[in-house]
Design an enzyme around this catalytic site. Structure first.
Site, mmCIF file in Angstrom:
data_model
loop_
_atom_site.group_PDB
_atom_site.id
_atom_site.type_symbol
_atom_site.label_atom_id
_atom_site.label_comp_id
_atom_site.label_asym_id
_atom_site.label_seq_id
_atom_site.Cartn_x
_atom_site.Cartn_y
_atom_site.Cartn_z
ATOM 1 N N VAL A 26 -70.495 -55.266 19.910
ATOM 2 C CA VAL A 26 -69.252 -55.860 20.407
ATOM 3 C C VAL A 26 -69.446 -56.369 21.840
ATOM 4 O O VAL A 26 -68.923 -57.420 22.217
ATOM 5 C CB VAL A 26 -68.081 -54.838 20.346
ATOM 6 N N CYS A 27 -70.230 -55.631 22.631
ATOM 7 C CA CYS A 27 -70.413 -55.957 24.060
ATOM 8 C C CYS A 27 -70.844 -57.402 24.309
ATOM 9 O O CYS A 27 -70.230 -58.082 25.147
ATOM 10 C CB CYS A 27 -71.384 -54.977 24.705
ATOM 11 N N PRO A 28 -71.864 -57.922 23.606
ATOM 12 C CA PRO A 28 -72.242 -59.302 23.908
ATOM 13 C C PRO A 28 -71.162 -60.319 23.558
ATOM 14 O O PRO A 28 -71.061 -61.350 24.226
ATOM 15 C CB PRO A 28 -73.511 -59.529 23.085
ATOM 16 N N GLU A 48 -67.941 -59.870 23.968
ATOM 17 C CA GLU A 48 -66.999 -59.822 25.091
ATOM 18 C C GLU A 48 -67.584 -60.486 26.337
ATOM 19 O O GLU A 48 -66.913 -61.267 27.012
ATOM 20 C CB GLU A 48 -66.668 -58.379 25.450
ATOM 21 N N LEU A 49 -68.819 -60.149 26.656
ATOM 22 C CA LEU A 49 -69.449 -60.692 27.860
ATOM 23 C C LEU A 49 -69.651 -62.202 27.736
ATOM 24 O O LEU A 49 -69.507 -62.938 28.715
ATOM 25 C CB LEU A 49 -70.766 -59.981 28.143
#
Length: 187
Positions: A46-48, A50-51
């Protein structure tokens, strides 16, 4: 103590930024709007997304005079490796703070102690160093940078227009409210 309207705590951290390692501290934020965008870990799922979403809207945040700082418990070296390895992360032009000791995560109360990772926390800090927006999501729920941009605009509007507030779904240019006895029970 509630974190909204509390003061940013002192910190110093190494960051990866545009091909360089840089030092960032609370002193660098004085007099500026800032977003701290905590996420669990580099090289995840999920992190990439969002970033990358934040990277796409970063120019819009900059137009508002807002600096974005992504933060995880990874090191600045790991941020560089991820930046080099991922097309999505390569788009990032904002500082990627390393917090391997968890100091920043604990300062913002988003440290998952048993995992050594950060929760998905978003914080808007005003030019006086006061935290004005707090959002913390479960690890499986990604954030939307466009909604954060709307909230930043509302926070900046309220800061520059004492006595006015922004109602639900307020967008730049919409009507605001001036709280008064006359409005009680009429909205």
């Amino acid at each position: 103590m509630p974190i909204v309207n509390s003061k940013l705590k002192a910190f110093s951290a190494q960051a990866y930024l545009n091909g360089k390692f840089v030092q960032v501290s609370d002193k660098d934020l004085a007099g500026k709007w800032s977003i701290f965008f905590f996420y669990p870990a580099d090289f995840t799922f999920v992190c990439p997304t969002e970033l990358g979403d934040m990277a796409d809207l970063y120019p819009e945040f900059q137009k508002l005079g807002v600096e974005v700082y992504s933060v995880s418990t990874d090191t600045h070296f790991t941020h560089k490796a991820w930046h080099d390895a991922s097309e999505t992360i390569r788009k990032i032009k904002y500082p990627m703070l390393g917090d391997p000791t968890g100091t920043l995560c604990r300062n913002f109360d988003v440290m998952i102690e048993e995992a050594g990772l950060a929760q998905r926390g978003t914080f808007l800090v005003d030019p006086n160093g006061e935290i004005k927006i707090v959002e913390i999501n479960d690890g499986g729920i990604g954030r939307d940078a466009s909604e954060l941009l709307r909230k930043v605009k509302a926070a900046q509007y309220v800061a520059s227009h004492p006595g006015e507030v922004c109602p639900a779904k307020w967008k730049e240019g919409d009507k605001t409210l001036a709280p008064s006895l006359d409005l009680v029970g009429k909205l």
